[in-house]
Design a protein around this motif. Structure first.
Motif, short mmCIF file in Angstrom:
data_model
loop_
_atom_site.label_atom_id
_atom_site.label_comp_id
_atom_site.label_asym_id
_atom_site.label_seq_id
_atom_site.Cartn_x
_atom_site.Cartn_y
_atom_site.Cartn_z
N SER A 181 0.81 -1.22 0.00
CA SER A 181 0.00 0.00 0.00
C SER A 181 0.84 1.27 0.00
O SER A 181 0.30 2.38 -0.07
N HIS A 182 2.17 1.13 0.04
CA HIS A 182 3.03 2.31 0.13
C HIS A 182 3.97 2.38 -1.07
O HIS A 182 4.60 1.38 -1.43
N ALA A 183 4.04 3.56 -1.67
CA ALA A 183 4.98 3.77 -2.78
C ALA A 183 6.36 3.98 -2.18
O ALA A 183 6.70 5.08 -1.73
N LEU A 184 7.18 2.97 -2.16
CA LEU A 184 8.46 3.01 -1.46
C LEU A 184 9.46 3.92 -2.17
O LEU A 184 10.26 4.59 -1.53
N VAL A 185 9.43 3.94 -3.49
CA VAL A 185 10.37 4.77 -4.25
C VAL A 185 9.64 5.99 -4.79
O VAL A 185 8.42 5.98 -4.98
N THR A 190 11.50 6.25 -10.07
CA THR A 190 10.79 5.32 -10.94
C THR A 190 10.96 5.69 -12.41
O THR A 190 11.25 4.84 -13.26
N GLU A 191 10.79 6.97 -12.73
CA GLU A 191 10.90 7.43 -14.12
C GLU A 191 12.30 7.20 -14.67
O GLU A 191 12.48 6.70 -15.79
N GLN A 192 13.31 7.54 -13.87
CA GLN A 192 14.69 7.37 -14.32
C GLN A 192 15.03 5.89 -14.52
O GLN A 192 15.65 5.51 -15.52
N ARG A 194 12.95 3.31 -14.97
CA ARG A 194 12.18 2.72 -16.08
C ARG A 194 12.80 3.08 -17.42
O ARG A 194 12.88 2.24 -18.33
N ALA A 195 13.24 4.34 -17.57
CA ALA A 195 13.84 4.77 -18.83
C ALA A 195 15.12 4.00 -19.11
O ALA A 195 15.36 3.54 -20.24
N ALA A 196 15.95 3.83 -18.07
CA ALA A 196 17.21 3.10 -18.25
C ALA A 196 16.95 1.63 -18.56
O ALA A 196 17.60 1.04 -19.44
N LEU A 197 16.00 1.02 -17.86
CA LEU A 197 15.69 -0.39 -18.10
C LEU A 197 15.08 -0.59 -19.48
O LEU A 197 15.36 -1.60 -20.16
N SER A 198 14.26 0.33 -19.92
CA SER A 198 13.66 0.24 -21.26
C SER A 198 14.76 0.29 -22.32
O SER A 198 14.70 -0.42 -23.33
N THR A 199 15.76 1.13 -22.10
CA THR A 199 16.88 1.22 -23.04
C THR A 199 17.64 -0.11 -23.09
O THR A 199 17.99 -0.59 -24.17
N LEU A 200 17.87 -0.70 -21.93
CA LEU A 200 18.55 -2.00 -21.89
C LEU A 200 17.75 -3.06 -22.63
O LEU A 200 18.31 -3.90 -23.35
N MET A 201 16.44 -3.06 -22.45
CA MET A 201 15.59 -4.04 -23.14
C MET A 201 15.61 -3.82 -24.64
O MET A 201 15.66 -4.77 -25.43
N ASP A 202 15.59 -2.56 -25.07
CA ASP A 202 15.60 -2.26 -26.51
C ASP A 202 16.92 -2.67 -27.14
O ASP A 202 16.97 -3.07 -28.31
N ASP A 203 18.02 -2.55 -26.35
CA ASP A 203 19.34 -2.85 -26.90
C ASP A 203 19.70 -4.33 -26.80
O ASP A 203 20.69 -4.77 -27.40
N ALA A 204 18.91 -5.10 -26.05
CA ALA A 204 19.22 -6.52 -25.86
C ALA A 204 19.03 -7.29 -27.15
O ALA A 204 18.09 -7.03 -27.92
#
Length: 213
Positions: A181-185, A190-192, A194-204
């Motif tokens: 029930s609590h947004a820990l981060v 979260t935005e930063q 997610r953007a970095a992880l999305s880049t890693l997924m796109d480059d994989a």
């Protein structure tokens, strides 16, 4: 409790205590106070009995969650009944998920499908998930929930009491509620991330699309 339900209830306990390899039709029959023939009348073999236990576990989880989000979570009477039903199921799952049988994979997949169905269709008291990958969301959420069950011995030691008992379970459930029930981060983190992880997924290399449900 009719004979089939009694057999199923005892089978949950036997599989939880001994695993699929250790539990036997004869042992389940003796513990249930019925003949082995009656067990096999309802469940032709041990595999069929284990499959019925898995289905019963998933159905019970669905029922408890549906009633909880439908108002039961605020009713101490309902919570007491739900807990008495959930603890044997979770004790069974703690063993069934790690016993190395093919049914363990099927059980996890069934739970992921249930979680995805409940999160996508929404329920009173539940916010829609913020995700663009509902299958991964459901799989990770299921793993979080099952992880508390599989690691219950470590949790019990850390919390100073068996978390799969009426005395210990409420503290575990309340802590889990606090987590969910609590947004820990922060939104910025979260935005930063997610953007970095999305880049890693796109480059994989290869196809990174989630598997079909």
């Amino acid at each position: 409790m009719d004979a089939r339900t009694r057999i199923l209830s005892v089978a949950l306990e036997e599989f939880a205590a001994k695993g699929e390899k250790g539990a036997t039709i004869r042992g389940i029959a003796d513990a249930a106070g019925v003949s082995a023939g009656l067990v096999q009348h309802h469940f032709p073999n041990k595999a069929a009995l284990r499959e019925a236990c898995d289905a019963y576990a998933i159905d019970t989880i669905r029922d408890i969650k549906t009633r909880s989000f439908g108002g039961g979570a605020g009713d101490t009477g309902f919570l007491a009944v739900a807990m008495s039903a959930a603890i044997p199921i979770q004790t069974y799952l703690a063993r069934a998920l790690v016993d190395g049988s093919p049914r363990a994979a099927a059980l996890f997949d069934d739970a992921v499908a249930l979680t995805r169905d409940m999160t996508e269709h929404g329920m009173p008291g539940m916010n829609p998930p913020a995700t663009d990958d509902p299958h991964a969301y459901a799989a990770v959420l299921t793993a979080f929930s099952f992880g508390m069950i599989v690691l219950h011995e470590h949790l019990s030691r850390s919390l100073g009491g068996n978390t799969l008992t009426p005395e210990g379970y409420p503290r575990l459930a309340r802590a889990a509620l606090d987590v969910f029930s609590h947004a820990l981060v922060t939104p910025e983190f979260t935005e930063q991330a997610r953007a970095a992880l999305s880049t890693l997924m796109d480059d994989a290399p290869g196809d990174s699309d989630p598997p079909a449900p």
